[in-house]
Scaffold this motif. Sequence first.
Motif, mmCIF file in Angstrom:
data_model
loop_
_atom_site.group_PDB
_atom_site.id
_atom_site.type_symbol
_atom_site.label_atom_id
_atom_site.label_comp_id
_atom_site.label_asym_id
_atom_site.label_seq_id
_atom_site.Cartn_x
_atom_site.Cartn_y
_atom_site.Cartn_z
ATOM 1 N N SER A 144 5.649 -11.854 45.501
ATOM 2 C CA SER A 144 4.698 -11.234 46.422
ATOM 3 C C SER A 144 4.475 -12.101 47.649
ATOM 4 N N GLY A 181 10.177 -4.855 48.836
ATOM 5 C CA GLY A 181 9.433 -5.611 47.842
ATOM 6 C C GLY A 181 9.624 -5.053 46.452
ATOM 7 N N VAL A 186 8.482 -6.966 43.346
ATOM 8 C CA VAL A 186 7.102 -7.251 43.750
ATOM 9 C C VAL A 186 6.192 -6.172 43.197
#
Length: 305
Positions: A144, A181, A186
């Motif tokens: 992240s 992501g 993520v």
Amino acid sequence: MTDLVSPLRARLQQTFNGQATGTPQWMIDLEKGDDEGFFEPGSAVWAVHGAKATIAAGVRALLVQALHPGALAGVHDHSRFKEDPLGRLAGTIRWIYTVTYGSRDAATQASNWVSRLHTKVVGQYDDRHGVSHGYAANDPELLSWVHMAFADSFLAAFHRWGGREVPGGPDAYVREWAVAGELMGVPNPPLTVAEMQHQLMDFDRRGVLERTSRTDDVVRFIRRPPLFPVLRAGYPLLFNGAVATLQPRFQELLDLRPPHVGPVELPTAGPAAAVLRGVGAVMGPRPPAEKHALTRLERLGWASV
């Protein structure tokens, strides 16, 4: 004129693409695939990643990443960033451009390849209080942080040097790039600028971010990387420009500030813009990867709505 520009172009291509002449095969392969990809012409991601401002964004992202001791330990312990910084840079650019311009299958495969490399990046580091922590590159928190460091930096650089508004606004870029992501694992990447800024600063509020001697070592390296001599004159202007776009708190943590004479801050945006324009004049206004992606889209009969 061509004879004067060719050596500079070769050095820039070597820096960004990993080879001085010709087009890397991975870039040509962006013409392959049977779908439009996750992003298309006119998207916020194509606009931001196609701008020369990404060069300054890359410098800024490295500085931001260095604030997280886990991310820093992973780079320090497992990366050959000092021995082969250009190779590491070329690898990062390859992933970003493949996800940006490639087919969905190519973007997924590239992300899975990076994730497999990350499985070996594990270890321990001691924080500023001497407490030992384990880290793993595929840890959701580290993923992240790295994702947001890139997104925040690319958006900040585009805002400063992109020369136009982000299509759909800054939130559109954060929302679109959240796909990258997710490809990297993520969990719940931010979908708005406000959410991203809150999550970034929450790392600081929780006491995760810190500056150590290792941080200072990496910052010194980023300030003066072993570039080809012909590129060294302009790099400090890009570095100063990148520093000036950092959040004040990040400048404080890194002990960096834009150049100044006494209390007077010197201009940074204009000099960095001049360097970026120079790179654009030599390399072209848009990345070659975009051209190969358009070839794929034309083959598929893509047309903007």
